[in-house]
Design an enzyme around this catalytic site. Structure first.
Site: not given
Ligand code: PSU
Ligand code: MN
Length: 304
Positions: A25, A160
């Site tokens: 990604e 996390k």
């Molecule tokens: N969690 C992590 N590192 C990240 C992300 C999430 O530990 O870089 C990023 C990923 O791209 C994930 C996104 O798909 O954040 C999720 O964002 P949201 O919670 O806004 O859906």
């Protein structure tokens, strides 16, 4: 082939010849880590995947084109531009394409574009999930919906504790997404190896994981699979130290009234500051570890 999709020639060739390919990604580059460590990490991840015998395909949206496979220059561009690039979730794809804009792909959009290109394996750090307090904010990452819908296997280090891990597992169960622990019965918590919560299945070899994914696809069940790979012992963090940092970061976020798609990037940056950069080192190492495993699963999957 989708008219908005550009598959890098090296990636297209590998797919056409049944060789293993691993998607990566771009939000992790632009929003997940600071420059220049983000670019260095992204390039190292590609190298690790090649060393394990697979072809890397970093995914992003550039000038309204869905890109499956980036050049090193494009990776550098994403890393440098950082959070000035729009974080692109499922809802953003159509507008970014119609306007010809750039977008950093999250787990959600990386799965979508990987699937369009014919890639089945995807490695990252952590996924989005059900946020703490979701019972009032309704903040549930689109990543979970995509896992329910799109047949791509995602290899991560768990999630996390900025998330409510228990509710995240409940959501995945409701939506029929198998959660596999690689060499563990316990869901890893990203920076540390344990969360106190169980996974659905423990598997100890890439072959076993590939076979399960093959069966899921052969059965036509649709939807993805989540492989959770614990961070290597030597890089894992003290759960108490990281737990405190997370609580502090969430309190700060609530105080500032940050919401929506800004939440996850804010928390990642804040946790890094609070831990004096220790969390970044762990984050980088667990991504390498996941890239290696995903390449091994991809290789096993191609042989089936
Ligand atoms: N969690 C992590 N590192 C990240 C992300 C999430 O530990 O870089 C990023 C990923 O791209 C994930 C996104 O798909 O954040 C999720 O964002 P949201 O919670 O806004 O859906
Ligand atoms: Mn969200």
């Amino acid at each position: 082939m989708n008219q908005y999709l550009d598959v890098k020639p090296e990636v297209a060739e590998a797919i056409a010849n049944g060789k293993p390919v691993v998607a990566l990604e771009s939000t992790i580059i632009s929003h997940g880590m600071p420059y220049p460590q983000n670019v260095e990490t992204a390039l190292n991840v590609e190298r690790i995947i090649r060393e394990a015998g697979a072809v890397p395909a970093t995914i992003a949206i550039i000038g309204g084109r869905l890109k499956a496979g980036l050049t090193p220059e494009e990776i550098e561009y994403f890393g440098k531009k950082g959070t000035a690039i729009a974080k692109a979730s499922r809802r953003d794809l159509a507008v970014l394409c119609s306007r010809g804009e750039d977008g950093a792909t999250t787990v959600t959009t990386t799965m979508m574009i990987a699937y369009m290109a014919g890639i089945r394996l995807f490695a990252t750090g952590g996924i989005g999930g059900v946020h703490r307090g979701a019972e009032t904010t309704m903040d549930i990452s689109a990543d979970l919906e995509e896992l329910a819908k799109t047949p791509v296997m995602v290899v991560c280090a768990g999630a996390k504790a900025i998330l409510d891990l228990k509710l995240t597992l409940e959501y995945l169960e409701t939506h029929g997404v198998p959660v596999i622990g690689y060499g563990t019965e316990e869901l890893p918590a990203f920076y540390s190896r344990k969360s106190g919560l169980g996974v659905d299945y423990r598997m100890d070899t890439p072959q076993e994981i590939a076979a399960a994914f093959k069966a899921q696809n052969d059965l036509g069940l649709g939807g993805g699979m989540l492989v959770t790979n614990p961070i290597p012992e030597e890089y894992s963090m003290d759960p108490e130290v990281i737990g405190k940092a997370i609580d502090e970061a969430i309190a700060e976020m609530d105080k500032l009234g940050i919401h929506g798609k800004e939440c996850t990037p804010f928390l990642l940056a804040k946790i890094k500051d609070i831990t004096g950069g220790d969390s970044l080192d762990s984050n980088i190492q667990l991504v390498y570890n996941n890239a290696r495993l995903a390449a091994e699963i991809a290789a096993a999957y191609c042989k089936m």
